[in-house]
Design a protein around this motif. Structure first.
Motif, PDB file in Angstrom:
ATOM      1  N   LEU A   1     -14.481  -9.203  -7.944  1.00  7.05           N
ATOM      2  CA  LEU A   1     -15.166 -10.445  -7.563  1.00  7.05           C
ATOM      3  C   LEU A   1     -16.637 -10.369  -7.944  1.00  7.05           C
ATOM      4  CD1 LEU A   1     -13.587 -11.135  -4.033  1.00  7.05           C
ATOM      5  CD2 LEU A   1     -13.212 -12.462  -6.123  1.00  7.05           C
ATOM      6  N   LYS A   2     -17.221  -9.189  -7.758  1.00 10.60           N
ATOM      7  CA  LYS A   2     -18.638  -9.016  -8.075  1.00 10.60           C
ATOM      8  C   LYS A   2     -18.890  -9.138  -9.577  1.00 10.60           C
ATOM      9  CE  LYS A   2     -22.507  -6.058  -6.740  1.00 10.60           C
ATOM     10  NZ  LYS A   2     -22.904  -4.789  -6.051  1.00 10.60           N
ATOM     11  N   SER A   3     -17.965  -8.605 -10.366  1.00 13.46           N
ATOM     12  CA  SER A   3     -18.140  -8.644 -11.828  1.00 13.46           C
ATOM     13  C   SER A   3     -17.756  -9.999 -12.421  1.00 13.46           C
ATOM     14  CB  SER A   3     -17.286  -7.555 -12.482  1.00 13.46           C
ATOM     15  OG  SER A   3     -15.895  -7.869 -12.354  1.00 13.46           O
ATOM     16  N   GLY A   4     -17.043 -10.808 -11.629  1.00 10.39           N
ATOM     17  CA  GLY A   4     -16.616 -12.106 -12.134  1.00 10.39           C
ATOM     18  C   GLY A   4     -15.250 -12.076 -12.803  1.00 10.39           C
ATOM     19  N   LYS A   5     -14.638 -10.888 -12.852  1.00  8.02           N
ATOM     20  CA  LYS A   5     -13.308 -10.770 -13.456  1.00  8.02           C
ATOM     21  C   LYS A   5     -12.264 -11.449 -12.579  1.00  8.02           C
ATOM     22  CE  LYS A   5      -9.956  -7.353 -15.116  1.00  8.02           C
ATOM     23  NZ  LYS A   5      -9.602  -5.912 -15.176  1.00  8.02           N
ATOM     24  N   LEU A   6     -12.487 -11.389 -11.262  1.00  5.96           N
ATOM     25  CA  LEU A   6     -11.567 -12.004 -10.301  1.00  5.96           C
ATOM     26  C   LEU A   6     -12.232 -13.214  -9.637  1.00  5.96           C
ATOM     27  CD1 LEU A   6     -10.204  -8.791  -8.499  1.00  5.96           C
ATOM     28  CD2 LEU A   6      -9.274  -9.943 -10.528  1.00  5.96           C
TER      29      LEU A   6
ATOM     30  N   ALA B   1       0.815  -1.209   0.000  1.00  5.76           N
ATOM     31  CA  ALA B   1       0.000   0.000   0.000  1.00  5.76           C
ATOM     32  C   ALA B   1       0.851   1.263   0.000  1.00  5.76           C
ATOM     33  CB  ALA B   1      -0.943   0.012   1.197  1.00  5.76           C
ATOM     34  N   GLU B   2       2.086   1.142   0.499  1.00  4.32           N
ATOM     35  CA  GLU B   2       2.971   2.299   0.528  1.00  4.32           C
ATOM     36  C   GLU B   2       3.111   2.907  -0.862  1.00  4.32           C
ATOM     37  OE1 GLU B   2       6.697   1.161   2.174  1.00  4.32           O
ATOM     38  OE2 GLU B   2       5.801   0.392   4.016  1.00  4.32           O
ATOM     39  N   ALA B   3       3.183   2.065  -1.871  1.00  4.78           N
ATOM     40  CA  ALA B   3       3.349   2.557  -3.234  1.00  4.78           C
ATOM     41  C   ALA B   3       2.007   2.776  -3.910  1.00  4.78           C
ATOM     42  CB  ALA B   3       4.181   1.564  -4.044  1.00  4.78           C
ATOM     43  N   GLY B   4       0.930   2.337  -3.246  1.00  2.00           N
ATOM     44  CA  GLY B   4      -0.394   2.466  -3.853  1.00  2.00           C
ATOM     45  C   GLY B   4      -0.621   1.393  -4.889  1.00  2.00           C
ATOM     46  N   SER B   5      -1.873   1.089  -5.171  1.00  2.00           N
ATOM     47  CA  SER B   5      -2.168   0.032  -6.123  1.00  2.00           C
ATOM     48  C   SER B   5      -2.568   0.576  -7.475  1.00  2.00           C
ATOM     49  CB  SER B   5      -3.288  -0.867  -5.585  1.00  2.00           C
ATOM     50  OG  SER B   5      -4.460  -0.103  -5.423  1.00  2.00           O
ATOM     51  N   GLY B   6      -2.411   1.879  -7.654  1.00  2.00           N
ATOM     52  CA  GLY B   6      -2.777   2.447  -8.939  1.00  2.00           C
ATOM     53  C   GLY B   6      -1.801   2.080 -10.037  1.00  2.00           C
ATOM     54  N   LYS B   7      -0.579   1.741  -9.657  1.00  2.00           N
ATOM     55  CA  LYS B   7       0.439   1.367 -10.638  1.00  2.00           C
ATOM     56  C   LYS B   7       0.080   0.085 -11.352  1.00  2.00           C
ATOM     57  CE  LYS B   7       4.958   2.830  -9.042  1.00  2.00           C
ATOM     58  NZ  LYS B   7       6.145   2.370  -8.343  1.00  2.00           N
TER      59      LYS B   7
ATOM     60  N   VAL C   1      10.168  -5.841  -7.204  1.00  2.00           N
ATOM     61  CA  VAL C   1      10.396  -7.174  -7.748  1.00  2.00           C
ATOM     62  C   VAL C   1       9.093  -7.799  -8.239  1.00  2.00           C
ATOM     63  CG1 VAL C   1      11.298  -9.488  -7.242  1.00  2.00           C
ATOM     64  CG2 VAL C   1      12.350  -7.474  -6.179  1.00  2.00           C
ATOM     65  N   TYR C   2       8.005  -7.537  -7.511  1.00  2.00           N
ATOM     66  CA  TYR C   2       6.703  -8.139  -7.844  1.00  2.00           C
ATOM     67  C   TYR C   2       5.648  -7.049  -7.986  1.00  2.00           C
ATOM     68  CZ  TYR C   2       8.969 -12.439  -6.290  1.00  2.00           C
ATOM     69  OH  TYR C   2       9.828 -13.489  -6.155  1.00  2.00           O
ATOM     70  N   PRO C   3       4.544  -7.356  -8.696  1.00  2.00           N
ATOM     71  CA  PRO C   3       3.448  -6.383  -8.802  1.00  2.00           C
ATOM     72  C   PRO C   3       2.817  -6.113  -7.440  1.00  2.00           C
ATOM     73  CG  PRO C   3       3.184  -8.193 -10.393  1.00  2.00           C
ATOM     74  CD  PRO C   3       4.274  -8.587  -9.453  1.00  2.00           C
ATOM     75  N   ALA C   4       2.302  -4.889  -7.261  1.00  2.00           N
ATOM     76  CA  ALA C   4       1.569  -4.566  -6.037  1.00  2.00           C
ATOM     77  C   ALA C   4       0.281  -5.379  -5.985  1.00  2.00           C
ATOM     78  CB  ALA C   4       1.240  -3.076  -6.009  1.00  2.00           C
ATOM     79  N   HIS C   5      -0.144  -5.716  -4.787  1.00  2.00           N
ATOM     80  CA  HIS C   5      -1.434  -6.379  -4.618  1.00  2.00           C
ATOM     81  C   HIS C   5      -2.559  -5.347  -4.730  1.00  2.00           C
ATOM     82  CE1 HIS C   5       0.356 -10.047  -2.299  1.00  2.00           C
ATOM     83  NE2 HIS C   5       0.492 -10.139  -3.605  1.00  2.00           N
ATOM     84  N   MET C   6      -3.680  -5.768  -5.231  1.00  2.00           N
ATOM     85  CA  MET C   6      -4.828  -4.873  -5.404  1.00  2.00           C
ATOM     86  C   MET C   6      -5.384  -4.425  -4.055  1.00  2.00           C
ATOM     87  SD  MET C   6      -7.268  -6.320  -8.434  1.00  2.00           S
ATOM     88  CE  MET C   6      -6.770  -6.274 -10.155  1.00  2.00           C
ATOM     89  N   ARG C   7      -6.003  -3.257  -4.084  1.00  2.00           N
ATOM     90  CA  ARG C   7      -6.695  -2.766  -2.891  1.00  2.00           C
ATOM     91  C   ARG C   7      -8.040  -3.488  -2.734  1.00  2.00           C
ATOM     92  NH1 ARG C   7      -4.522   1.690  -0.607  1.00  2.00           N
ATOM     93  NH2 ARG C   7      -3.075   2.972  -1.832  1.00  2.00           N
ATOM     94  N   ALA C   8      -8.555  -3.433  -1.507  1.00  2.00           N
ATOM     95  CA  ALA C   8      -9.788  -4.158  -1.165  1.00  2.00           C
ATOM     96  C   ALA C   8     -10.967  -3.743  -2.042  1.00  2.00           C
ATOM     97  CB  ALA C   8     -10.120  -3.954   0.310  1.00  2.00           C
ATOM     98  N   ALA C   9     -11.096  -2.437  -2.295  1.00  2.00           N
ATOM     99  CA  ALA C   9     -12.245  -1.963  -3.083  1.00  2.00           C
ATOM    100  C   ALA C   9     -12.211  -2.514  -4.499  1.00  2.00           C
ATOM    101  CB  ALA C   9     -12.252  -0.431  -3.109  1.00  2.00           C
TER     102      ALA C   9
END
Length: 788
Positions: free
Chosen positions: A49-54, A12-18, A35-43
């Motif tokens: 998950l609601k849209s079925g994309k995840l 979260a320090e770098a934000g998930s917008g990247k 080294v790795y992609p940031a994890h997505m934010r909860a929202a």
């Protein structure tokens, strides 16, 4: 388990917008530190998950690699390939995954082919893809990871916190990839379970020489700026090579409970001087005057089953398959039942057995020992002399076993070598005659002769517990005799319970193999000159296996059988209400319906089946836990997982004892057979010692042609003029690989081609009897479906 808050906070320090480490979700390095992609934010996750994309689910890794995982939930399975797609998730984590289309998946797979594995002295030249390919070679559930939708993990919802056993890497060992130096007080932890990555740890005294020590560590946190996670050092376990320390590690790796029985569990047991009461005999069929005997491996203590065979006046045979009545003592909902339902199975290691139930039941009250009365649940079958079923029924019973035979003892009766007890000899001969016919009919319908790798028996030192000798386990005709009657009873139990409970019957399911897996084997056989390998259905596959057999080379036949077995789907327990009836089919056994009834002392699935049978017979109601569909499904998932862990623990125990044997004996030269040729080297099986490994080939010395499954010594190299093909024999040197920090791996090196015929099938057959063993359905890792 624990939440992955630490990982998420670091992200979260770098934000998930990247974009995750590259445009359009493609793997790469967004900065020198990341080294790795940031994890997505909860929202974002909730929206996806609601849209079925995840999709959310639990991550399980392929055995022997931390680079290939499958995210599973009740509805689907998504495969993740390579460290970038896994994005810091590890075995057992609850994760959220994003589906990838083919072009996206190829980018991640390309990254896995470029990123160096880079761990240990032998790993520097291997990529993540190489390591995964090697793991697939011996994976027991390889096909479960093929043909699935690909994905990338975008969040670790809950980190599965668990204690891991392993070693501290020596200070002079190469560091894992991307790590230039260690911080003050840091060391590298090497888990013995290859499904987990290396970790940074900070032992109390980092300068300590941990050489020769086993340690315990837990996963702490893994932020996106670190190649590997950080772990928490817990304690030193003991010395490397100490059998008890190593075995305790194996139990912990596979989450096998060996805790003492609680007072609540012990309170459920009958008294130690238990005797059958008149009340318990009410309503039971008394079979005590009928000749009954058991046939088991030598020194077997937990005897589940016994047989009877009576000739009838009409020329038919009355067969009794008598199974220990465990459910008479393990009542639904009790502390004893809850513990058994958590353990799910007894675990058999080289030097010990970890019981599902307390020993008072497993080796005393329930074990069908000779010259004692025992309560049983019997399957009575009337068979014609040709082995055709006239009738079948189930009943609670009581028996008095006349003899407790080993397979070798029973074989001696069958071969007419024992004059005492001619009645037992006659019964065994009659049973064998029927078993041969039943077996032939099964194979006519398409049943498969499946095998695992060579099963070995170890001789152990009484004081140290270390192996002093090992030899191929010998199988007899009487092994197959028992198998056939266990299969008969299991099949009857499936039919009987399913007729009564269409939605809540416990069945054993085995799906057809994946097309890709079988196509690979077809291509390997084609490289050996075998063109007509048909796997379109189980009958065609069975015929193909029979047709390619070489009478003068049993090892080749078993080797192909092993390769086919490893390409199979795993047999699993299912609830009949969870799938359509056409999915009940058991591919390997060529049966429409099948279950496990014959081993309730050591398998909780059989306890459930016994309860289903009792409800079918109106002896008791179906327990709540089975009548509730979702509860039953959850229990069967637990059974499948625990069975897999028990198999892996058994395999790891074998691996450990074989390593210790070679460590003590030193290097040994033996003849092996090439099972596959890859860029990593030659996969070789050595029947004499039950050993398998990869003979590494230097690119400077060898030209490897994977497409034609051949390797050629390059001009001016020490191997000039030498060519090795799949199924060729070659001499290899086998030794314990003491540079491998898992301390279970064997190192195989090329010595020469034998002076005799090199190609397998040219008359230089190895080993004679035994070998990779005709260890049938029960013993195979994929099948495990005979209750013997």
């Amino acid at each position: 388990g624990s939440s992955a808050g630490g990982d998420a906070a670091a992200d979260a320090e770098a934000g998930s917008g990247k974009q995750p480490a590259g445009a359009d979700g493609k793997p790469g390095r967004a900065s020198k530190k990341e080294v790795y992609p940031a994890h997505m934010r909860a929202a974002e996750i909730m929206k996806g998950l609601k849209s079925g994309k995840l999709v959310s689910g639990t991550l399980h890794m392929l055995k022997n690699t931390c680079y290939l995982g499958c995210v599973k939930n009740e509805k689907e399975q998504i495969m993740t390939v390579g460290s970038q797609a896994l994005n810091r998730a590890i075995e057992g984590d609850e994760v959220v995954v994003e589906r990838l289309d083919d072009s996206q998946a190829q980018v991640y797979e390309a990254a896995a082919k470029q990123l160096r594995h880079g761990v240990g002295s032998s790993g520097q030249d291997l990529t993540e893809a190489d390591v995964t390919d090697l793991a697939k070679e011996v994976a027991q559930e390889k096909s479960a990871f093929e043909g699935k939708t690909k994905g990338r993990i975008v969040s670790v919802v809950k980190r599965q916190i668990r204690e891991l056993c392993g070693s501290i890497s020596p200070l002079d060992n190469p560091l894992p990839r991307g790590i230039e130096s260690l911080g003050e007080g840091q060391r590298i932890f090497i888990p013995s379970d290859l499904r987990f990555p290396y970790m940074f740890v900070e032992p109390p005294d980092a300068a300590t020489d941990f050489e020769g020590k086993r340690v315990l560590v837990s996963v702490n946190v893994w932020d996106r700026y670190s190649e590997i996670p950080r772990g928490k050092f817990i304690k030193t376990l003991g010395a490397v090579g100490d059998v008890n320390v190593e075995t305790q590690m194996i139990l912990m790796e596979h989450q096998i409970c060996n805790d003492p029985w609680t007072d609540e569990v012990l309170a459920c047991l009958p008294p130690s001087d238990y005797k059958i009461t008149e009340e318990e005999l009410k309503g039971r069929e008394d079979v005590r005057k009928t000749l009954v005997f058991s046939i088991d491996p030598p020194k077997c203590e937990d005897i589940d089953d016994a047989l009877s065979c009576v000739r009838l006046d009409n020329g038919n045979f009355a067969i009794g398959i008598h199974i220990a009545d465990v459910t008479n003592f393990v009542l639904p909902g009790t502390a004893l039942d809850k513990e058994a339902s958590a353990r799910c199975t007894s675990v058999y290691l080289v030097d010990r057995r970890i019981d599902m139930l307390p020993k008072l039941l497993t080796t005393d009250i329930c074990s069908l020992r000779a010259n004692e009365d025992h309560l049983t649940f019997s399957c009575f079958v009337e068979l014609t002399p040709e082995g055709e079923i006239v009738s079948e029924r189930f009943a609670k019973s009581v028996i008095h076993s006349a003899a407790q035979l080993s397979y070798a003892d029973a074989q001696s009766h069958l071969d007419g070598e024992i004059e005492e007890r001619p009645d037992i000899t006659q019964a065994i001969c009659d049973l064998n005659s029927l078993a041969v016919k039943i077996r032939a009919e099964r194979f006519r319908k398409g049943a498969l002769e499946l095998s695992t790798a060579t099963e070995m028996s170890f001789e152990l030192d009484d004081e140290t517990g270390k192996p002093t000798n090992l030899f191929v386990y010998k199988s007899y005709s009487t092994n197959k005799l028992i198998e056939e009657f266990m299969l008969l009873a299991n099949q009857a139990a499936a039919r009987f319970t399913l007729d009564m409970f269409r939605k809540t019957s416990v069945l054993r399911n085995h799906l057809p193999p994946k097309e890709k897996s079988m196509a690979e084997i077809k291509e390997l056989l084609r490289c050996h000159g075998i063109e007509d390998f048909d796997y379109s259905n189980n009958k065609a596959l069975s015929e193909s296996l029979k047709n390619l057999e070489k009478p003068d080379d049993p090892f080749f036949n078993r080797l192909v059988s092993v390769m086919v077995t490893r390409s199979m789907n795993e047999a699993t327990y299912i609830s009949s209400g969870d799938v359509k009836p056409q999915m009940y089919h058991h591919f390997g056994l060529a049966m429409d319906k099948y279950t496990h009834f014959t081993s309730p002392i050591r398998r909780y699935a059989d306890v459930l089946v016994h309860r289903g049978l009792m409800a079918s017979l109106k002896l008791q109601d179906l327990p709540e836990g089975m009548a509730d569909k979702s509860n039953l499904t959850a229990q069967l998932e637990q059974l499948n997982y625990r069975n897999r862990m028990a198999r892996w623990a058994d395999s790891a125990s074998d691996e450990l004892h074989r390593f210790l044997f070679f460590k003590e004996k030193g290097p040994i030269t033996a003849v092996g057979v090439v099972m596959r040729v890859s860029q990593a080297g030659l996969s070789v099986a050595v029947e004499e010692y039950g050993a398998e490994g990869v003979v590494e080939l230097s690119a400077m010395d060898w030209l490897v042609l994977k497409e034609s499954q051949a390797a050629h010594g390059r001009p001016l190299s020490p191997y000039e003029g030498i060519s090795v093909h799949i199924f060729d024999r070659l001499e290899v040197c086998i030794e314990a690989d003491t540079t491998d920090n898992r301390h279970r791996k064997l190192k195989l090196t090329f010595v020469s081609l034998p002076k005799a015929a090199a190609r397998l099938g040219d008359g230089a057959a190895l080993g004679g009897e035994g070998g990779l063993g005709n260890i049938e359905a029960e013993e195979t890792a994929v099948m495990q479906d005979v209750g013997a």
